[in-house]
Motif scaffolding. Structure first.
Motif, PDB file in Angstrom:
ATOM      1  N   LEU A   1      38.492 -19.920 -18.223  1.00 23.41           N
ATOM      2  CA  LEU A   1      38.340 -20.357 -19.616  1.00 23.41           C
ATOM      3  C   LEU A   1      38.411 -21.875 -19.732  1.00 23.41           C
ATOM      4  CD1 LEU A   1      40.528 -17.697 -21.515  1.00 23.41           C
ATOM      5  CD2 LEU A   1      38.056 -17.720 -21.172  1.00 23.41           C
ATOM      6  N   ALA A   2      39.306 -22.476 -18.956  1.00 25.72           N
ATOM      7  CA  ALA A   2      39.432 -23.932 -18.985  1.00 25.72           C
ATOM      8  C   ALA A   2      38.161 -24.604 -18.487  1.00 25.72           C
ATOM      9  CB  ALA A   2      40.629 -24.372 -18.144  1.00 25.72           C
ATOM     10  N   ALA A   3      37.547 -24.040 -17.449  1.00 26.33           N
ATOM     11  CA  ALA A   3      36.311 -24.618 -16.916  1.00 26.33           C
ATOM     12  C   ALA A   3      35.189 -24.524 -17.939  1.00 26.33           C
ATOM     13  CB  ALA A   3      35.914 -23.891 -15.623  1.00 26.33           C
ATOM     14  N   VAL A   4      35.098 -23.389 -18.625  1.00 28.25           N
ATOM     15  CA  VAL A   4      34.042 -23.206 -19.628  1.00 28.25           C
ATOM     16  C   VAL A   4      34.269 -24.145 -20.808  1.00 28.25           C
ATOM     17  CG1 VAL A   4      33.005 -21.584 -21.257  1.00 28.25           C
ATOM     18  CG2 VAL A   4      33.638 -20.820 -18.951  1.00 28.25           C
ATOM     19  N   ARG A   5      35.500 -24.222 -21.273  1.00 27.85           N
ATOM     20  CA  ARG A   5      35.811 -25.095 -22.410  1.00 27.85           C
ATOM     21  C   ARG A   5      35.490 -26.558 -22.082  1.00 27.85           C
ATOM     22  NH1 ARG A   5      38.744 -24.861 -27.044  1.00 27.85           N
ATOM     23  NH2 ARG A   5      39.209 -22.671 -26.644  1.00 27.85           N
ATOM     24  N   ALA A   6      35.840 -26.981 -20.872  1.00 28.55           N
ATOM     25  CA  ALA A   6      35.561 -28.366 -20.478  1.00 28.55           C
ATOM     26  C   ALA A   6      34.063 -28.633 -20.455  1.00 28.55           C
ATOM     27  CB  ALA A   6      36.167 -28.645 -19.108  1.00 28.55           C
ATOM     28  N   ALA A   7      33.294 -27.649 -19.966  1.00 29.69           N
ATOM     29  CA  ALA A   7      31.839 -27.832 -19.908  1.00 29.69           C
ATOM     30  C   ALA A   7      31.258 -27.946 -21.306  1.00 29.69           C
ATOM     31  CB  ALA A   7      31.204 -26.666 -19.155  1.00 29.69           C
ATOM     32  N   VAL A   8      31.700 -27.086 -22.206  1.00 30.33           N
ATOM     33  CA  VAL A   8      31.198 -27.136 -23.584  1.00 30.33           C
ATOM     34  C   VAL A   8      31.579 -28.457 -24.243  1.00 30.33           C
ATOM     35  CG1 VAL A   8      31.389 -26.072 -25.865  1.00 30.33           C
ATOM     36  CG2 VAL A   8      31.182 -24.638 -23.821  1.00 30.33           C
ATOM     37  N   ARG A   9      32.798 -28.887 -24.002  1.00 35.20           N
ATOM     38  CA  ARG A   9      33.263 -30.148 -24.596  1.00 35.20           C
ATOM     39  C   ARG A   9      32.341 -31.312 -24.226  1.00 35.20           C
ATOM     40  NH1 ARG A   9      37.945 -30.404 -22.232  1.00 35.20           N
ATOM     41  NH2 ARG A   9      39.025 -29.276 -23.905  1.00 35.20           N
ATOM     42  N   HIS A  10      31.940 -31.380 -22.945  1.00 34.15           N
ATOM     43  CA  HIS A  10      31.141 -32.525 -22.491  1.00 34.15           C
ATOM     44  C   HIS A  10      29.651 -32.370 -22.791  1.00 34.15           C
ATOM     45  CE1 HIS A  10      34.342 -34.697 -20.447  1.00 34.15           C
ATOM     46  NE2 HIS A  10      34.769 -33.551 -19.940  1.00 34.15           N
ATOM     47  N   VAL A  11      29.156 -31.128 -22.807  1.00 37.72           N
ATOM     48  CA  VAL A  11      27.709 -30.914 -22.948  1.00 37.72           C
ATOM     49  C   VAL A  11      27.287 -30.642 -24.381  1.00 37.72           C
ATOM     50  CG1 VAL A  11      25.765 -29.443 -22.250  1.00 37.72           C
ATOM     51  CG2 VAL A  11      27.515 -30.083 -20.572  1.00 37.72           C
ATOM     52  N   ASP A  12      28.086 -29.902 -25.129  1.00 37.29           N
ATOM     53  CA  ASP A  12      27.659 -29.405 -26.436  1.00 37.29           C
ATOM     54  C   ASP A  12      28.285 -30.144 -27.610  1.00 37.29           C
ATOM     55  OD1 ASP A  12      26.049 -26.876 -25.638  1.00 37.29           O
ATOM     56  OD2 ASP A  12      27.914 -26.706 -24.492  1.00 37.29           O
ATOM     57  N   THR A  13      29.079 -31.162 -27.348  1.00 39.48           N
ATOM     58  CA  THR A  13      29.662 -31.950 -28.437  1.00 39.48           C
ATOM     59  C   THR A  13      29.451 -33.435 -28.142  1.00 39.48           C
ATOM     60  OG1 THR A  13      31.883 -32.343 -27.531  1.00 39.48           O
ATOM     61  CG2 THR A  13      31.478 -30.177 -28.514  1.00 39.48           C
ATOM     62  N   ASP A  14      29.863 -34.254 -29.116  1.00 44.20           N
ATOM     63  CA  ASP A  14      29.736 -35.709 -28.920  1.00 44.20           C
ATOM     64  C   ASP A  14      31.035 -36.309 -28.405  1.00 44.20           C
ATOM     65  OD1 ASP A  14      31.235 -35.321 -31.183  1.00 44.20           O
ATOM     66  OD2 ASP A  14      30.122 -36.731 -32.455  1.00 44.20           O
ATOM     67  N   TYR A  15      31.810 -35.490 -27.661  1.00 40.76           N
ATOM     68  CA  TYR A  15      33.106 -35.921 -27.148  1.00 40.76           C
ATOM     69  C   TYR A  15      32.994 -37.187 -26.302  1.00 40.76           C
ATOM     70  CZ  TYR A  15      37.413 -35.733 -24.348  1.00 40.76           C
ATOM     71  OH  TYR A  15      38.599 -36.039 -23.719  1.00 40.76           O
ATOM     72  N   ASP A  16      32.045 -37.223 -25.365  1.00 40.23           N
ATOM     73  CA  ASP A  16      31.912 -38.387 -24.486  1.00 40.23           C
ATOM     74  C   ASP A  16      31.573 -39.640 -25.279  1.00 40.23           C
ATOM     75  OD1 ASP A  16      32.433 -36.633 -22.466  1.00 40.23           O
ATOM     76  OD2 ASP A  16      30.413 -36.631 -21.627  1.00 40.23           O
ATOM     77  N   ALA A  17      30.712 -39.495 -26.293  1.00 40.91           N
ATOM     78  CA  ALA A  17      30.339 -40.650 -27.127  1.00 40.91           C
ATOM     79  C   ALA A  17      31.541 -41.155 -27.907  1.00 40.91           C
ATOM     80  CB  ALA A  17      29.205 -40.263 -28.075  1.00 40.91           C
ATOM     81  N   LEU A  18      32.389 -40.236 -28.370  1.00 43.21           N
ATOM     82  CA  LEU A  18      33.595 -40.643 -29.097  1.00 43.21           C
ATOM     83  C   LEU A  18      34.534 -41.440 -28.189  1.00 43.21           C
ATOM     84  CD1 LEU A  18      34.367 -37.394 -31.137  1.00 43.21           C
ATOM     85  CD2 LEU A  18      33.444 -39.561 -32.004  1.00 43.21           C
ATOM     86  N   LEU A  19      34.663 -40.981 -26.943  1.00 44.19           N
ATOM     87  CA  LEU A  19      35.509 -41.731 -26.004  1.00 44.19           C
ATOM     88  C   LEU A  19      34.979 -43.143 -25.791  1.00 44.19           C
ATOM     89  CD1 LEU A  19      36.346 -39.110 -23.207  1.00 44.19           C
ATOM     90  CD2 LEU A  19      37.785 -39.856 -25.110  1.00 44.19           C
ATOM     91  N   MET A  20      33.661 -43.282 -25.761  1.00 39.44           N
ATOM     92  CA  MET A  20      33.060 -44.601 -25.537  1.00 39.44           C
ATOM     93  C   MET A  20      33.264 -45.541 -26.716  1.00 39.44           C
ATOM     94  SD  MET A  20      31.964 -44.729 -22.503  1.00 39.44           S
ATOM     95  CE  MET A  20      30.988 -46.255 -22.588  1.00 39.44           C
ATOM     96  N   THR A  21      33.607 -45.001 -27.890  1.00 41.25           N
ATOM     97  CA  THR A  21      33.899 -45.864 -29.040  1.00 41.25           C
ATOM     98  C   THR A  21      35.326 -46.389 -28.992  1.00 41.25           C
ATOM     99  OG1 THR A  21      34.683 -44.068 -30.476  1.00 41.25           O
ATOM    100  CG2 THR A  21      32.296 -44.502 -30.433  1.00 41.25           C
TER     101      THR A  21
ATOM    102  N   PRO B   1      36.448 -27.887 -33.385  1.00 42.91           N
ATOM    103  CA  PRO B   1      35.695 -26.873 -34.134  1.00 42.91           C
ATOM    104  C   PRO B   1      34.327 -26.572 -33.513  1.00 42.91           C
ATOM    105  CG  PRO B   1      36.708 -28.454 -35.630  1.00 42.91           C
ATOM    106  CD  PRO B   1      36.861 -29.020 -34.267  1.00 42.91           C
ATOM    107  N   ALA B   2      33.643 -27.610 -33.018  1.00 45.48           N
ATOM    108  CA  ALA B   2      32.327 -27.397 -32.417  1.00 45.48           C
ATOM    109  C   ALA B   2      32.455 -26.577 -31.132  1.00 45.48           C
ATOM    110  CB  ALA B   2      31.659 -28.742 -32.130  1.00 45.48           C
ATOM    111  N   ILE B   3      33.494 -26.832 -30.366  1.00 42.48           N
ATOM    112  CA  ILE B   3      33.719 -26.075 -29.133  1.00 42.48           C
ATOM    113  C   ILE B   3      33.957 -24.603 -29.469  1.00 42.48           C
ATOM    114  CG2 ILE B   3      35.289 -25.707 -27.197  1.00 42.48           C
ATOM    115  CD1 ILE B   3      35.782 -28.711 -27.140  1.00 42.48           C
ATOM    116  N   GLU B   4      34.807 -24.354 -30.459  1.00 47.39           N
ATOM    117  CA  GLU B   4      35.123 -22.975 -30.819  1.00 47.39           C
ATOM    118  C   GLU B   4      33.894 -22.247 -31.332  1.00 47.39           C
ATOM    119  OE1 GLU B   4      37.753 -21.338 -30.092  1.00 47.39           O
ATOM    120  OE2 GLU B   4      38.608 -23.145 -29.209  1.00 47.39           O
ATOM    121  N   ALA B   5      33.007 -22.953 -32.035  1.00 46.90           N
ATOM    122  CA  ALA B   5      31.792 -22.324 -32.542  1.00 46.90           C
ATOM    123  C   ALA B   5      30.902 -21.861 -31.387  1.00 46.90           C
ATOM    124  CB  ALA B   5      31.033 -23.298 -33.441  1.00 46.90           C
TER     125      ALA B   5
END
Length: 212
Positions: free
Chosen positions: A167-187, A200-204
């Motif tokens: 579950l942790a591996a899947v959640r991490a993949a969704v976080r980086h691929v399906d959300t703007d998480y990486d872009a937020l970190l770059m700000t 919320p986007a990950i859970e969806a």
């Protein structure tokens, strides 16, 4: 009968052969306190194998009818230290071929194990998330199980298909691929805030994959 290998010395200063008077010699033996070059000592046909590869050294030594130990004096430690062996060229070639075959066999075995780990992880992802596209499951599994990555697929829990680890591996993949998480970190947004923002986007995504 016990074998006694000749000892060949790498001299620290320039020396000449007492028999052929050629020099300086790169390697020598000492007979009756006289320097003898390898050609005069009937060792000139042997090739040097530097120490370091235990398997190669063992195979070359075992396959060589005549071999010699090469040493050099360490002034700081006041002792002679082994540098390698002189072995027959044909024996060294056979030993190198055997070691190469072993290396290739180990590489094939590791590749097969890596493939099995990745396939098992992908199958478990699809079992837990039947709505996950197969290509995404394969990509997540391959990323998590990448050799040397230290990621979950290379750890004991991941290899055992521990539910929380998958579950942790899947959640991490969704976080980086399906959300703007990486872009937020770059700000410059702190990681905790970035994670809370994309939760919320990950859970969806995970909810849609669980639904199948």
């Amino acid at each position: 009968m016990d074998l006694v290998a000749p000892v060949v010395v790498e001299p620290l200063r320039r020396r000449r052969c007492a028999e052929c008077h050629q020099g300086p010699v790169e390697r020598m033996i000492v007979e009756f306190n006289q320097v003898i070059c390898l050609d005069c000592a009937d060792l000139g046909h042997l090739v040097f194998l530097r120490r370091g590869d235990t398997a190669l050294t063992r195979r070359a030594r075992e396959g060589s009818t005549l071999w010699a130990v090469v040493v050099r004096h360490n002034r700081r430690r006041t002792r002679y230290e082994r540098q390698g062996l002189l072995v027959e060229e044909e024996a060294l070639a056979r030993a190198e071929a055997a070691c190469l075959a072993d290396t290739e066999a180990r590489a094939r075995r590791r590749a097969r194990q890596d493939t099995e780990i990745t396939a098992a992880l992908a199958a478990e992802i699809l079992r837990l998330y039947p709505g996950c596209p197969a290509e995404r499951a394969d990509a997540i599994a391959a990323h998590a199980a990448a050799k040397g990555s230290g990621r979950v697929g290379r750890k004991a829990a991941g290899r055992a298909l521990d539910r929380d680890a998958v579950l942790a591996a899947v959640r991490a993949a969704v976080r980086h691929v399906d959300t703007d998480y990486d872009a937020l970190l770059m700000t410059g947004l702190p990681r905790s805030q970035a994670r809370a923002s994309v939760a919320p986007a990950i859970e969806a995504v995970l909810r849609s994959w669980r639904a199948g």
